[in-house]
Design a protein around this motif. Structure first.
Motif, PDB file in Angstrom:
ATOM      1  N   MET A   1      24.187 -42.207  -0.570  1.00 36.61           N
ATOM      2  CA  MET A   1      23.683 -43.508  -0.139  1.00 36.61           C
ATOM      3  C   MET A   1      23.838 -43.662   1.380  1.00 36.61           C
ATOM      4  O   MET A   1      24.737 -43.073   1.984  1.00 36.61           O
ATOM      5  CB  MET A   1      24.441 -44.637  -0.840  1.00 36.61           C
ATOM      6  N   ARG A   2      22.963 -44.467   1.960  1.00 39.07           N
ATOM      7  CA  ARG A   2      23.114 -44.784   3.382  1.00 39.07           C
ATOM      8  C   ARG A   2      24.464 -45.471   3.604  1.00 39.07           C
ATOM      9  O   ARG A   2      24.867 -46.317   2.814  1.00 39.07           O
ATOM     10  CB  ARG A   2      21.993 -45.709   3.854  1.00 39.07           C
ATOM     11  N   ARG A   3      25.115 -45.126   4.699  1.00 43.79           N
ATOM     12  CA  ARG A   3      26.449 -45.692   4.962  1.00 43.79           C
ATOM     13  C   ARG A   3      26.399 -47.210   5.066  1.00 43.79           C
ATOM     14  O   ARG A   3      27.342 -47.898   4.691  1.00 43.79           O
ATOM     15  CB  ARG A   3      27.024 -45.094   6.242  1.00 43.79           C
ATOM     16  N   ALA A   4      25.290 -47.742   5.582  1.00 41.07           N
ATOM     17  CA  ALA A   4      25.181 -49.192   5.733  1.00 41.07           C
ATOM     18  C   ALA A   4      25.095 -49.906   4.396  1.00 41.07           C
ATOM     19  O   ALA A   4      25.360 -51.106   4.312  1.00 41.07           O
ATOM     20  CB  ALA A   4      23.951 -49.530   6.574  1.00 41.07           C
ATOM     21  N   GLU A   5      24.723 -49.188   3.336  1.00 41.75           N
ATOM     22  CA  GLU A   5      24.550 -49.812   2.023  1.00 41.75           C
ATOM     23  C   GLU A   5      25.763 -49.646   1.115  1.00 41.75           C
ATOM     24  O   GLU A   5      25.889 -50.353   0.119  1.00 41.75           O
ATOM     25  CB  GLU A   5      23.334 -49.197   1.314  1.00 41.75           C
ATOM     26  N   ARG A   6      26.627 -48.709   1.423  1.00 45.59           N
ATOM     27  CA  ARG A   6      27.721 -48.396   0.510  1.00 45.59           C
ATOM     28  C   ARG A   6      28.749 -49.536   0.443  1.00 45.59           C
ATOM     29  O   ARG A   6      29.219 -50.014   1.480  1.00 45.59           O
ATOM     30  CB  ARG A   6      28.453 -47.131   0.944  1.00 45.59           C
ATOM     31  N   PRO A   7      29.135 -49.931  -0.759  1.00 43.57           N
ATOM     32  CA  PRO A   7      30.269 -50.854  -0.870  1.00 43.57           C
ATOM     33  C   PRO A   7      31.574 -50.096  -0.662  1.00 43.57           C
ATOM     34  O   PRO A   7      31.594 -48.852  -0.678  1.00 43.57           O
ATOM     35  CB  PRO A   7      30.147 -51.356  -2.315  1.00 43.57           C
ATOM     36  N   ALA A   8      32.645 -50.818  -0.471  1.00 46.81           N
ATOM     37  CA  ALA A   8      33.957 -50.181  -0.444  1.00 46.81           C
ATOM     38  C   ALA A   8      34.269 -49.641  -1.836  1.00 46.81           C
ATOM     39  O   ALA A   8      33.882 -50.228  -2.844  1.00 46.81           O
ATOM     40  CB  ALA A   8      35.024 -51.188  -0.016  1.00 46.81           C
ATOM     41  N   VAL A   9      34.946 -48.506  -1.899  1.00 52.88           N
ATOM     42  CA  VAL A   9      35.305 -47.894  -3.180  1.00 52.88           C
ATOM     43  C   VAL A   9      36.824 -47.816  -3.277  1.00 52.88           C
ATOM     44  O   VAL A   9      37.484 -47.217  -2.424  1.00 52.88           O
ATOM     45  CB  VAL A   9      34.700 -46.486  -3.327  1.00 52.88           C
ATOM     46  N   VAL A  10      37.370 -48.460  -4.298  1.00 51.99           N
ATOM     47  CA  VAL A  10      38.800 -48.387  -4.597  1.00 51.99           C
ATOM     48  C   VAL A  10      38.951 -47.632  -5.911  1.00 51.99           C
ATOM     49  O   VAL A  10      38.444 -48.071  -6.947  1.00 51.99           O
ATOM     50  CB  VAL A  10      39.429 -49.789  -4.699  1.00 51.99           C
ATOM     51  N   TYR A  11      39.608 -46.494  -5.851  1.00 50.95           N
ATOM     52  CA  TYR A  11      39.761 -45.641  -7.029  1.00 50.95           C
ATOM     53  C   TYR A  11      41.110 -45.895  -7.683  1.00 50.95           C
ATOM     54  O   TYR A  11      42.160 -45.770  -7.047  1.00 50.95           O
ATOM     55  CB  TYR A  11      39.642 -44.171  -6.631  1.00 50.95           C
ATOM     56  N   THR A  12      41.093 -46.268  -8.949  1.00 48.92           N
ATOM     57  CA  THR A  12      42.324 -46.454  -9.722  1.00 48.92           C
ATOM     58  C   THR A  12      42.532 -45.230 -10.602  1.00 48.92           C
ATOM     59  O   THR A  12      41.727 -44.959 -11.501  1.00 48.92           O
ATOM     60  CB  THR A  12      42.259 -47.711 -10.593  1.00 48.92           C
ATOM     61  N   HIS A  13      43.589 -44.480 -10.331  1.00 44.79           N
ATOM     62  CA  HIS A  13      43.879 -43.257 -11.083  1.00 44.79           C
ATOM     63  C   HIS A  13      44.844 -43.584 -12.219  1.00 44.79           C
ATOM     64  O   HIS A  13      45.961 -44.039 -11.988  1.00 44.79           O
ATOM     65  CB  HIS A  13      44.494 -42.207 -10.164  1.00 44.79           C
ATOM     66  N   HIS A  14      44.390 -43.360 -13.437  1.00 48.77           N
ATOM     67  CA  HIS A  14      45.217 -43.688 -14.607  1.00 48.77           C
ATOM     68  C   HIS A  14      46.121 -42.539 -15.009  1.00 48.77           C
ATOM     69  O   HIS A  14      47.305 -42.749 -15.300  1.00 48.77           O
ATOM     70  CB  HIS A  14      44.313 -44.068 -15.787  1.00 48.77           C
ATOM     71  N   SER A  15      45.578 -41.325 -15.098  1.00 47.34           N
ATOM     72  CA  SER A  15      46.370 -40.201 -15.629  1.00 47.34           C
ATOM     73  C   SER A  15      45.661 -38.899 -15.315  1.00 47.34           C
ATOM     74  O   SER A  15      44.504 -38.891 -14.881  1.00 47.34           O
ATOM     75  CB  SER A  15      46.530 -40.333 -17.145  1.00 47.34           C
ATOM     76  N   ASP A  16      46.358 -37.805 -15.548  1.00 45.89           N
ATOM     77  CA  ASP A  16      45.709 -36.506 -15.510  1.00 45.89           C
ATOM     78  C   ASP A  16      44.950 -36.295 -16.813  1.00 45.89           C
ATOM     79  O   ASP A  16      45.291 -36.868 -17.854  1.00 45.89           O
ATOM     80  CB  ASP A  16      46.749 -35.395 -15.349  1.00 45.89           C
ATOM     81  N   LEU A  17      43.917 -35.469 -16.757  1.00 45.18           N
ATOM     82  CA  LEU A  17      43.202 -35.081 -17.962  1.00 45.18           C
ATOM     83  C   LEU A  17      44.015 -34.007 -18.678  1.00 45.18           C
ATOM     84  O   LEU A  17      44.460 -33.041 -18.057  1.00 45.18           O
ATOM     85  CB  LEU A  17      41.817 -34.535 -17.599  1.00 45.18           C
ATOM     86  N   ALA A  18      44.226 -34.187 -19.975  1.00 40.13           N
ATOM     87  CA  ALA A  18      45.028 -33.235 -20.749  1.00 40.13           C
ATOM     88  C   ALA A  18      44.463 -33.153 -22.162  1.00 40.13           C
ATOM     89  O   ALA A  18      44.663 -34.065 -22.963  1.00 40.13           O
ATOM     90  CB  ALA A  18      46.493 -33.655 -20.784  1.00 40.13           C
TER      91      ALA A  18
END
Length: 751
Positions: free
Chosen positions: A349-366
């Motif tokens: 996406m164009r940088r001017a259009e991107r919203p802020a992204v906050v990543y919530t990490h729950h766990s490792d995949l197992a």
């Protein structure tokens, strides 16, 4: 004397329902009685004797009202009739229902009660609790209903908060519809209200869609096509095209954020993740933010045991079109084929259009037997997580595990727990009672728990939940001859909280790092249960301060820990009191407040990046440009606009006077992109409406526009305006503005 305003207005749109009117009135009157003041308003589009039947009823009961629409006044179909009823009704709350009694009037008091308890919207749902679609005669109508529901939920994010967005039976507070721009077309007025109305909280109330009392259904193929056209039209309007209200912001981030939560599971799915995102959504809404949820259920998917693959990537163009309307995306992961796909594709996406992204990490995949592939995926997920504007985890164990290499902090925000207002009654028992709550899946370690408790006949174990291992676990219990183990299946929320109150210990014997927190531990602690859980990252942090951690997969370790608490009731009581105290600190508002701070920081960072895109490289940001030009042109107002445009939507951000305005307007976007060189514009009658939006000055009669940094799909414009006819801006002012901006090549100011 009859009151002129009522507690409740019941609006009933009718067309050729003469044989149902009297019975509908009788049942509504019986359901509501004299507990509330109410009116029954029929909005009738009939050409038969229906209006005469209603008029006769009006003479018998002054609470009954009639609005008969004839000829050209029948606009908008059933939805238009309902909006007319809204305008004529006087109740503080409004219920909408059909006259054919497929919507049982006995449910009306339940809908009204839901509003009195705090909901803004209460939807009578056929798809929650004991609800049923029994009255949809035949597989064809049931199939059409399911298809329509799926289409609507995928196209309109805001309607996903109800399990039955196509319901014609619902209640709203007056404020939800007051001032809303409702343009219904056909049967599905609720979708219009949810997409365009002003509401924060919604609840579903189960009901059975009954058979018609008499007469024939008005639904046909033509109405179906009308529904599809209206759904797409509503989606276009909901995207914020021309005419959307601007949001005015102080500083770099708005007080009321638009948030999209993208997650693996959300209500009505029953899981710890679904419950946490619902609480987060509610907590943020109570703090004034607009929050939508999109989950794996919104996309085609393939699920086989622990392997769950999504077609999310194929729907990216649709997702990307909506993203510029949000300030921040809260991505919950890892969700294979969704979370890593999102983090990769948002870079396109164009940088001017991107919203802020906050990543919530729950766990490792197992996943058992796929450990090598899970390890590769976890390394990829960690690397991609660092591309987000912020990363949040629920424990310090994962904070150190996913630590960022760019120097930015990983925030720790524990999940909240929400106990009922009235604490469950705890009954004393000479036997220690142990509780497990969760999905019956292999990684939960239930075979270890059953084997341990089977050796402790003086302890009772209750297993609450359902899942693919139910039959296998039942067989295991029978093979042990363990009469002290009960499988209770799924419970309602009230039953679950009472079950917490009836037990002494809450246990989570999970085997893998797919378990990263354990919401059920915190809930049990709030009810006084002592937690016993596996020593896994995140899980141990919840359990260890006031409970016991055991070796994952060890029957002996779990059995010995249970036996110790059974024999030391003093220790059990002390840990129980400490667990209650600790759970009280895990509030929904506290969690929402912490997320709000992280979101605001991310939005502020993204806003600063957009600002740098909007101005020449020698300037630090829009406010520096605005300040410099206002000093040079003291009688004028200065603005900097950053405009993006696609074939489907536009996005405009204007910086001026210490504020930032975010809006969407195709006319203003077209005006900005048509500018090819600096120019002076003046008009005694005022400037073009699009020009005024770029200037944030509705009274402007003269202006200077300087286009900058123009490329495909993005342009920034410096605007200088005057609203004083005696102070017309001219070429000399343009030269002065260009002098302030000097230091750049001349061609930098051209397209």
């Amino acid at each position: 004397m009859s009151p002129t305003t009522y507690d409740l207005s019941v609006v009933v749109p009718t067309r050729h329902e003469a044989t149902n009117i009297d019975e509908c009135h009788r049942r509504v009157a019986a359901a509501l009685g004299d507990d509330v003041t109410w009116e029954l308003l029929f909005v009738d589009d009939s050409d038969d004797e229906t209006p005469q039947v209603i008029e006769a009823l009006c003479r018998r009961d002054s609470r009954v009202k009639l609005c008969h629409r004839s000829g050209e006044s029948r606009t908008g179909g059933l939805g238009g009739a309902v909006t007319r009823g809204f305008a004529l009704s006087t109740g503080d709350a409004v219920v909408v229902m059909d006259a054919d009694l497929q919507h049982p009037p006995a449910v009306v008091p339940e809908l009204h009660a839901a509003l009195l308890e705090g909901a803004d919207v209460a939807v009578a749902s056929r798809y929650v609790g004991d609800g049923s679609t029994a009255g949809l005669d035949g597989r064809y109508r049931q199939g059409v209903s399911r298809l329509s529901k799926t289409l609507a939920r995928r196209l309109l994010p805001r309607i996903r908060h109800t399990t039955d967005p196509l319901s014609g039976f619902f209640a709203v507070r007056r404020g939800v519809i007051a001032g809303a721009s409702l343009r219904p077309d056909g049967y599905k007025i609720l979708m219009e209200i949810l997409a365009r109305g002003s509401w924060d909280s919604l609840v579903d109330v189960p009901y059975t869609f009954s058979d018609r009392h008499s007469g024939d259904s008005k639904s046909d193929v033509r109405e179906g096509l009308r529904f599809v056209r209206h759904t797409f039209a509503l989606r276009r309007r909901s995207r914020g095209r021309s005419g959307d209200a601007a949001r005015r912001v102080r500083g770099e981030s708005p007080d009321g954020l638009r948030v999209l939560i993208l997650t693996s599971e959300a209500p009505p799915v029953v899981s710890g993740i679904a419950k946490t995102v619902e609480m987060l959504q509610r907590g943020l809404r109570e703090r004034g933010h607009e929050v939508d949820i999109t989950s794996r259920q919104d996309f085609p998917r393939l699920m086989r045991r622990e392997i769950r693959l999504s077609a999310f990537a194929f729907f990216w163009p649709r997702v990307a079109r909506d993203l510029p309307t949000y300030d921040v995306v809260n991505l919950h992961g890892p969700v294979p084929t969704i979370s890593e796909t999102f983090l990769l594709l948002i870079r396109t996406m164009r940088r001017a259009e991107r919203p802020a992204v906050v990543y919530t990490h729950h766990s490792d995949l197992a996943i058992p037997r796929l450990e090598r592939w899970c390890g590769i995926y976890n390394r990829l997920a960690k690397a991609l997580a660092h591309s987000a504007d912020a990363v949040v985890v629920s424990s310090s164990a994962y904070q150190s595990k996913i630590g960022r290499t760019d120097g930015k902090a990983v925030e720790v925000i524990p999940w909240a727990v929400e106990a009922p207002a009235k604490a469950p009654v705890r009954a004393a028992s000479p036997r220690m009672r142990v509780l497990f709550v969760g999905q019956l899946r292999s990684y939960k370690g239930l075979h270890v728990l059953i084997d341990a408790v089977a050796q402790l006949p003086e302890i009772d174990l209750t297993i609450v939940g359902d899942g693919p291992l139910r039959d296998e676990l039942s067989t295991r219990i029978r093979s042990h001859g363990a009469a002290n183990i009960t499988m209770a299946g799924r419970l309602s929320d009230d039953e679950l909280w009472q079950s917490y109150g009836n037990h002494d210990v809450i246990t989570l014997p999970s085997l893998t790092r797919a378990e990263a927190y354990g919401m059920v531990l915190a809930e049990g602690m709030a009810a006084g249960c002592v937690p016993i859980a596996s020593d896994l990252p995140g899980v141990a942090e919840v359990a260890s301060p006031t409970g016991v951690v055991v070796e994952p997969g060890s029957v002996d370790s779990l059995r010995d820990s249970l036996a110790e608490l059974q024999h030391d009731r003093g220790k059990l009581d002390r840990l129980s009191r400490a667990s209650v105290e600790r759970a009280r600190s895990l509030t929904v508002d506290g969690m929402a407040s912490s997320y709000e701070a992280v979101f605001s920081d991310g939005v502020r960072t993204r806003s600063q990046e957009r600002g740098r895109l909007a101005v020449p490289e020698r300037w630090s940001g829009p406010q520096e440009v605005v300040h410099a030009l206002e000093n040079a042109l003291p009688d004028a107002k200065v603005s900097v606009a950053l405009v993006t445009r696609t074939s489907r939507q536009s996005s405009i951000r204007v910086w001026c006077g210490g504020e930032q305005i975010a809006t969407s307007d195709y006319d203003a976007a077209r005006y900005a992109f048509d500018l090819s060189e600096p120019e002076v514009v003046a008009s005694a009658g005022g400037l073009d409406a699009g020009a005024k939006i770029l200037l944030d000055e509705q009274g402007a009669t003269s202006a200077i526009f300087i286009p900058m940094r123009k490329n495909r799909g993005t342009v920034s414009v410096i605007g200088v305006s005057s609203s004083d006819d005696a102070r017309r801006l001219g070429d000399a002012d343009l030269d002065r503005a260009m002098a302030v901006l000097r230091g750049l090549p001349k061609e930098r100011f051209a397209a």
